[in-house]
Motif scaffolding. Structure first.
Motif, mmCIF file in Angstrom:
data_model
loop_
_atom_site.group_PDB
_atom_site.id
_atom_site.type_symbol
_atom_site.label_atom_id
_atom_site.label_comp_id
_atom_site.label_asym_id
_atom_site.label_seq_id
_atom_site.Cartn_x
_atom_site.Cartn_y
_atom_site.Cartn_z
ATOM 1 N N ASN A 45 0.767 -1.242 0.000
ATOM 2 C CA ASN A 45 0.000 0.000 0.000
ATOM 3 C C ASN A 45 0.802 1.299 0.000
ATOM 4 O O ASN A 45 0.240 2.350 -0.290
ATOM 5 C CB ASN A 45 -0.937 0.017 1.215
ATOM 6 C CG ASN A 45 -1.945 -1.096 1.164
ATOM 7 O OD1 ASN A 45 -2.461 -1.437 0.108
ATOM 8 N ND2 ASN A 45 -2.217 -1.695 2.301
ATOM 9 N N PHE A 46 2.074 1.243 0.338
ATOM 10 C CA PHE A 46 2.813 2.493 0.501
ATOM 11 C C PHE A 46 4.079 2.603 -0.342
ATOM 12 O O PHE A 46 4.712 3.647 -0.369
ATOM 13 C CB PHE A 46 3.187 2.713 1.981
ATOM 14 C CG PHE A 46 1.994 2.905 2.857
ATOM 15 C CD1 PHE A 46 1.374 4.144 2.945
ATOM 16 C CD2 PHE A 46 1.471 1.859 3.590
ATOM 17 C CE1 PHE A 46 0.270 4.331 3.743
ATOM 18 C CE2 PHE A 46 0.359 2.036 4.399
ATOM 19 C CZ PHE A 46 -0.243 3.271 4.474
ATOM 20 N N ARG A 58 0.848 7.376 -1.036
ATOM 21 C CA ARG A 58 -0.222 7.283 -0.043
ATOM 22 C C ARG A 58 -1.060 6.047 -0.358
ATOM 23 O O ARG A 58 -1.123 5.606 -1.504
ATOM 24 C CB ARG A 58 -1.111 8.526 -0.103
ATOM 25 C CG ARG A 58 -0.410 9.780 0.365
ATOM 26 C CD ARG A 58 -1.317 11.006 0.169
ATOM 27 N NE ARG A 58 -0.664 12.208 0.616
ATOM 28 C CZ ARG A 58 -0.893 12.789 1.798
ATOM 29 N NH1 ARG A 58 -1.780 12.274 2.615
ATOM 30 N NH2 ARG A 58 -0.250 13.879 2.136
ATOM 31 N N ASN A 59 -1.713 5.518 0.666
ATOM 32 C CA ASN A 59 -2.573 4.354 0.421
ATOM 33 C C ASN A 59 -3.912 4.813 -0.154
ATOM 34 O O ASN A 59 -4.141 6.002 -0.374
ATOM 35 C CB ASN A 59 -2.739 3.504 1.685
ATOM 36 C CG ASN A 59 -3.517 4.197 2.786
ATOM 37 O OD1 ASN A 59 -4.035 5.303 2.625
ATOM 38 N ND2 ASN A 59 -3.611 3.541 3.924
ATOM 39 N N ASP A 61 -6.678 5.183 1.200
ATOM 40 C CA ASP A 61 -7.412 6.078 2.099
ATOM 41 C C ASP A 61 -6.713 7.428 2.246
ATOM 42 O O ASP A 61 -7.053 8.210 3.134
ATOM 43 C CB ASP A 61 -7.558 5.441 3.486
ATOM 44 C CG ASP A 61 -8.366 4.157 3.439
ATOM 45 O OD1 ASP A 61 -9.292 4.074 2.598
ATOM 46 O OD2 ASP A 61 -8.069 3.245 4.232
ATOM 47 N N ASN A 62 -5.718 7.677 1.385
ATOM 48 C CA ASN A 62 -4.940 8.923 1.374
ATOM 49 C C ASN A 62 -4.100 9.091 2.646
ATOM 50 O O ASN A 62 -3.766 10.199 3.041
ATOM 51 C CB ASN A 62 -5.838 10.144 1.156
ATOM 52 C CG ASN A 62 -5.056 11.295 0.547
ATOM 53 O OD1 ASN A 62 -4.080 11.079 -0.170
ATOM 54 N ND2 ASN A 62 -5.473 12.498 0.843
ATOM 55 N N GLU A 63 -3.782 7.983 3.290
ATOM 56 C CA GLU A 63 -2.961 7.995 4.498
ATOM 57 C C GLU A 63 -1.485 7.876 4.093
ATOM 58 O O GLU A 63 -1.134 7.102 3.205
ATOM 59 C CB GLU A 63 -3.358 6.798 5.374
ATOM 60 C CG GLU A 63 -2.618 6.692 6.677
ATOM 61 C CD GLU A 63 -3.069 5.464 7.473
ATOM 62 O OE1 GLU A 63 -3.136 5.583 8.696
ATOM 63 O OE2 GLU A 63 -3.345 4.407 6.866
ATOM 64 N N THR A 64 -0.626 8.656 4.751
ATOM 65 C CA THR A 64 0.802 8.578 4.463
ATOM 66 C C THR A 64 1.422 7.414 5.227
ATOM 67 O O THR A 64 0.862 6.918 6.208
ATOM 68 C CB THR A 64 1.533 9.869 4.858
ATOM 69 O OG1 THR A 64 1.457 10.037 6.267
ATOM 70 C CG2 THR A 64 0.956 11.080 4.138
ATOM 71 N N GLN A 67 1.899 8.336 8.893
ATOM 72 C CA GLN A 67 0.671 8.210 9.689
ATOM 73 C C GLN A 67 0.386 6.749 10.016
ATOM 74 O O GLN A 67 0.014 6.410 11.142
ATOM 75 C CB GLN A 67 -0.520 8.815 8.934
ATOM 76 C CG GLN A 67 -0.450 10.316 8.783
ATOM 77 C CD GLN A 67 -1.486 10.833 7.783
ATOM 78 O OE1 GLN A 67 -1.785 10.182 6.784
ATOM 79 N NE2 GLN A 67 -2.008 12.023 8.058
ATOM 80 N N PHE A 68 0.556 5.898 9.025
ATOM 81 C CA PHE A 68 0.309 4.472 9.222
ATOM 82 C C PHE A 68 1.247 3.887 10.272
ATOM 83 O O PHE A 68 0.812 3.193 11.195
ATOM 84 C CB PHE A 68 0.464 3.721 7.894
ATOM 85 C CG PHE A 68 0.380 2.234 8.035
ATOM 86 C CD1 PHE A 68 -0.842 1.610 8.210
ATOM 87 C CD2 PHE A 68 1.527 1.459 8.001
ATOM 88 C CE1 PHE A 68 -0.927 0.229 8.348
ATOM 89 C CE2 PHE A 68 1.462 0.085 8.142
ATOM 90 C CZ PHE A 68 0.226 -0.527 8.314
ATOM 91 N N SER A 71 0.388 5.089 13.767
ATOM 92 C CA SER A 71 -0.822 4.458 14.319
ATOM 93 C C SER A 71 -0.579 3.008 14.728
ATOM 94 O O SER A 71 -1.239 2.494 15.630
ATOM 95 C CB SER A 71 -1.981 4.551 13.318
ATOM 96 O OG SER A 71 -1.743 3.714 12.207
#
Length: 167
Positions: A45-46, A58-59, A61-64, A67-68, A71
């Motif tokens: 995904n990244f 970004r994945n 879901d527009n997550e960097t 951030q991933f 989390s």
């Protein structure tokens, strides 16, 4: 009554030792499974892998990636195929002793050379981490490597707390 007390405390000691050992084994197994899953997730995904190397994206879901990783409580560092650092996250953003960098770089170059995932307990800033080192491959050729780590100290702290409570 004294003999019964000795038997009871002996039983309690053996039971506690078995419980703590079982907890450590289960925790280590879960940690390794989690790192293996996250390795696959990061790759899928990244990362955009080309013959030129590793690009980050970004994945869906527009997550960097930052951030991933935050989390999930995971630290990561990415290298090119010559062992030069590309990006680092989490604990790897902190300055560490030169020997930590050198030791990790040797492990990375070994993983790239073997074209296989290496699992190690590695030190960074005097903290132990369960670490997966994986080559990033494009068209059967390694173009870099990623290192993902999670603290192994959590289980030790929990065990120390259990011993304190049981004592």
């Amino acid at each position: 009554a004294i003999v019964f007390s000795l038997y009871f405390f002996g039983f309690l000691f053996v039971f506690s030792a078995l419980f703590i050992t079982s907890f450590r084994i289960v925790f280590t197994h879960q940690l390794k499974n989690e790192l293996s899953h996250e390795l696959s997730e990061i790759t899928a995904n990244f990362l955009k892998v080309t013959d030129g190397g590793i690009d980050f994206k970004r994945n869906q879901d527009n997550e960097t990636l930052k951030q991933f990783l935050y989390s999930e409580g995971i630290s990561a560092i990415f290298y090119d195929n010559k062992g030069n650092e590309l990006r680092h996250y989490g604990i790897y953003t902190l300055n560490a002793a030169a020997e930590d960098h050198d030791d990790l770089k040797k492990l990375v170059l070994h993983a790239i050379d073997k074209k296989s995932v290496q699992e190690k307990n590695a030190l960074w800033n005097k903290q132990e981490f369960t670490t997966y080192i994986a080559p990033v491959i494009y068209a059967q050729k390694p173009v870099g490597a990623m290192v993902i780590s999670k603290s192994a100290n959590t289980s030790d702290q929990t065990i120390q707390l259990m011993i304190f409570v049981l004592a």
